[in-house]
Scaffold this motif. Sequence first.
Motif, PDB file in Angstrom:
ATOM      1  N   LEU A  46       0.875  -1.169   0.000  1.00 32.45           N
ATOM      2  CA  LEU A  46       0.000   0.000   0.000  1.00 32.45           C
ATOM      3  C   LEU A  46       0.910   1.217   0.000  1.00 32.45           C
ATOM      4  O   LEU A  46       1.764   1.360   0.872  1.00 32.45           O
ATOM      5  CB  LEU A  46      -0.873  -0.011   1.256  1.00 32.45           C
ATOM      6  CG  LEU A  46      -1.976  -1.070   1.264  1.00 32.45           C
ATOM      7  CD1 LEU A  46      -2.301  -1.523   2.669  1.00 32.45           C
ATOM      8  CD2 LEU A  46      -3.219  -0.503   0.589  1.00 32.45           C
ATOM      9  N   VAL A  47       0.714   2.069  -0.992  1.00 31.97           N
ATOM     10  CA  VAL A  47       1.659   3.160  -1.228  1.00 31.97           C
ATOM     11  C   VAL A  47       0.976   4.499  -0.986  1.00 31.97           C
ATOM     12  O   VAL A  47      -0.148   4.719  -1.443  1.00 31.97           O
ATOM     13  CB  VAL A  47       2.199   3.084  -2.676  1.00 31.97           C
ATOM     14  CG1 VAL A  47       3.133   4.240  -2.977  1.00 31.97           C
ATOM     15  CG2 VAL A  47       2.886   1.745  -2.918  1.00 31.97           C
ATOM     16  N   HIS A  48       1.661   5.377  -0.264  1.00 38.01           N
ATOM     17  CA  HIS A  48       1.130   6.722  -0.038  1.00 38.01           C
ATOM     18  C   HIS A  48       1.237   7.518  -1.330  1.00 38.01           C
ATOM     19  O   HIS A  48       2.323   7.654  -1.897  1.00 38.01           O
ATOM     20  CB  HIS A  48       1.926   7.386   1.088  1.00 38.01           C
ATOM     21  CG  HIS A  48       1.323   8.660   1.547  1.00 38.01           C
ATOM     22  ND1 HIS A  48       1.797   9.896   1.140  1.00 38.01           N
ATOM     23  CD2 HIS A  48       0.272   8.907   2.361  1.00 38.01           C
ATOM     24  CE1 HIS A  48       1.049  10.842   1.700  1.00 38.01           C
ATOM     25  NE2 HIS A  48       0.127  10.271   2.441  1.00 38.01           N
ATOM     26  N   LEU A  49       0.108   8.067  -1.817  1.00 38.74           N
ATOM     27  CA  LEU A  49       0.125   8.738  -3.117  1.00 38.74           C
ATOM     28  C   LEU A  49       0.895  10.059  -3.070  1.00 38.74           C
ATOM     29  O   LEU A  49       1.443  10.499  -4.067  1.00 38.74           O
ATOM     30  CB  LEU A  49      -1.308   8.987  -3.605  1.00 38.74           C
ATOM     31  CG  LEU A  49      -1.951   7.829  -4.370  1.00 38.74           C
ATOM     32  CD1 LEU A  49      -3.454   8.049  -4.504  1.00 38.74           C
ATOM     33  CD2 LEU A  49      -1.319   7.667  -5.746  1.00 38.74           C
ATOM     34  N   LEU A 255      -5.378  10.027  -9.683  1.00 35.95           N
ATOM     35  CA  LEU A 255      -5.972   9.721  -8.381  1.00 35.95           C
ATOM     36  C   LEU A 255      -5.319  10.557  -7.284  1.00 35.95           C
ATOM     37  O   LEU A 255      -5.970  10.962  -6.321  1.00 35.95           O
ATOM     38  CB  LEU A 255      -5.857   8.220  -8.088  1.00 35.95           C
ATOM     39  CG  LEU A 255      -6.753   7.363  -9.001  1.00 35.95           C
ATOM     40  CD1 LEU A 255      -6.277   5.926  -9.082  1.00 35.95           C
ATOM     41  CD2 LEU A 255      -8.214   7.424  -8.533  1.00 35.95           C
ATOM     42  N   ARG A 256      -4.037  10.835  -7.453  1.00 33.31           N
ATOM     43  CA  ARG A 256      -3.342  11.712  -6.496  1.00 33.31           C
ATOM     44  C   ARG A 256      -3.920  13.127  -6.556  1.00 33.31           C
ATOM     45  O   ARG A 256      -4.233  13.729  -5.535  1.00 33.31           O
ATOM     46  CB  ARG A 256      -1.842  11.747  -6.797  1.00 33.31           C
ATOM     47  CG  ARG A 256      -1.012  12.479  -5.744  1.00 33.31           C
ATOM     48  CD  ARG A 256       0.431  12.679  -6.180  1.00 33.31           C
ATOM     49  NE  ARG A 256       0.547  13.544  -7.353  1.00 33.31           N
ATOM     50  CZ  ARG A 256       0.465  14.875  -7.333  1.00 33.31           C
ATOM     51  NH1 ARG A 256       0.266  15.499  -6.192  1.00 33.31           N
ATOM     52  NH2 ARG A 256       0.570  15.575  -8.444  1.00 33.31           N
ATOM     53  N   ILE A 257      -4.115  13.617  -7.798  1.00 30.98           N
ATOM     54  CA  ILE A 257      -4.677  14.959  -7.974  1.00 30.98           C
ATOM     55  C   ILE A 257      -6.081  15.044  -7.379  1.00 30.98           C
ATOM     56  O   ILE A 257      -6.468  16.059  -6.802  1.00 30.98           O
ATOM     57  CB  ILE A 257      -4.680  15.347  -9.479  1.00 30.98           C
ATOM     58  CG1 ILE A 257      -3.240  15.542  -9.980  1.00 30.98           C
ATOM     59  CG2 ILE A 257      -5.503  16.612  -9.722  1.00 30.98           C
ATOM     60  CD1 ILE A 257      -3.115  15.622 -11.489  1.00 30.98           C
ATOM     61  N   LEU A 258      -6.837  13.957  -7.503  1.00 36.83           N
ATOM     62  CA  LEU A 258      -8.193  13.940  -6.959  1.00 36.83           C
ATOM     63  C   LEU A 258      -8.211  13.865  -5.432  1.00 36.83           C
ATOM     64  O   LEU A 258      -9.273  13.961  -4.822  1.00 36.83           O
ATOM     65  CB  LEU A 258      -8.977  12.756  -7.540  1.00 36.83           C
ATOM     66  CG  LEU A 258      -9.396  12.892  -9.009  1.00 36.83           C
ATOM     67  CD1 LEU A 258      -9.972  11.592  -9.527  1.00 36.83           C
ATOM     68  CD2 LEU A 258     -10.408  14.028  -9.175  1.00 36.83           C
ATOM     69  N   GLY A 259      -7.065  13.670  -4.822  1.00 39.18           N
ATOM     70  CA  GLY A 259      -6.983  13.716  -3.365  1.00 39.18           C
ATOM     71  C   GLY A 259      -7.024  12.359  -2.677  1.00 39.18           C
ATOM     72  O   GLY A 259      -7.126  12.289  -1.443  1.00 39.18           O
TER      73      GLY A 259
END
Length: 287
Positions: A46-49, A255-259
């Motif tokens: 599980l990776v922190h975005l 997905l990172r940009i979406l928060g």
Amino acid sequence: AKSAGGNRSELADPEADARAITRHGLTTALPTALERGEFFIEYQPLVHLGDGSVRGAEALVRWLHPQHGVLGPDRFIPLAEHTGLIVPLGRWVLEESIRQAREWRERYGEQTTAGPLRINVNLSPCQLSHPGLVQDTVEILERAGVAPDALCLEVTESALIGADDDLLKPLRRLAEMGVDIALDDFGTGYSNLANLRRLPVSILKLDRSFTQGMQQFPADPVDLKIVEGIVTLAHSLDLAVTVEGVETGAQAEQLRILGCDTAQGWYYARPGPPERLHELALVDATG
Ligand code: C2E
Ligand code: CA
Ligand code: CA
């Protein structure tokens, strides 16, 4: 109407016949498989975005069948649920993955940028309604010397739809102890969003079907709006959002940009043996 005729056509289909035999064979082999230690666990990071660090892993069970080779959970978890073997099997998965989490912590815990690795374990509905769940979990954690907040239990959204208080009570107790509860396959169960407040969950795991809509760049605008809405709602309820099935860098970036907070998928790593996670976490820690 659905009697002899249906049976005859099934027998006339040799593949369906073979499937049925296999299903029956697998079902009867399950209990001895557990005794003989034929199950094993693969771990997917599980990776922190935000910073790309490995924060933990989901435990995914497999069966090394002496005749059929490695079988995925979709082949045998439904059978184990049907026969009740899921309770001892699930307990074994919990015990083994918490033992693994302990080992990670001892060997690499101090070296990762994000602190000790966390472990996510899937819980089937039968385990949820089994009276020993809370006590088993507490004992397993204590025996391994692992703090409850290193554990996240994943429960599917469909298992909790319409759940009454009796079903939620054990989850509440675990949550009070510090165990995270994640709502798995979120978005597939048509649950009432207002219902979320009632559930003792702290993480939403957005189903892979949403991630699939982000495969092109730019992504489907409707998919973007839906995910954006879910993330906003989740964060306003103090829930973290994990996305699964991330297969490309473009998906991860959108997905990172979406928060979204955390991601999981083949883009980062396929499920693998525990040593793989040692490597990933170490690479992460040393830059
Ligand atoms: P899940 O909890 O939704 O787990 C994620 C599934 O997606 C895993 O399949 C994983 O291998 C797969 N996956 C991960 N990244 C990607 C990706 O980027 N693309 C695609 N296409 N797939 C990806 P797996 O290992 O076959 O597990 C299937 C299901 O079996 C799990 O779905 C979970 O519901 C169940 N399961 C697995 N282990 C256990 C267990 O110990 N207990 C219980 N009760 N269920 C389990
Ligand atoms: Ca899961
Ligand atoms: Ca899932």
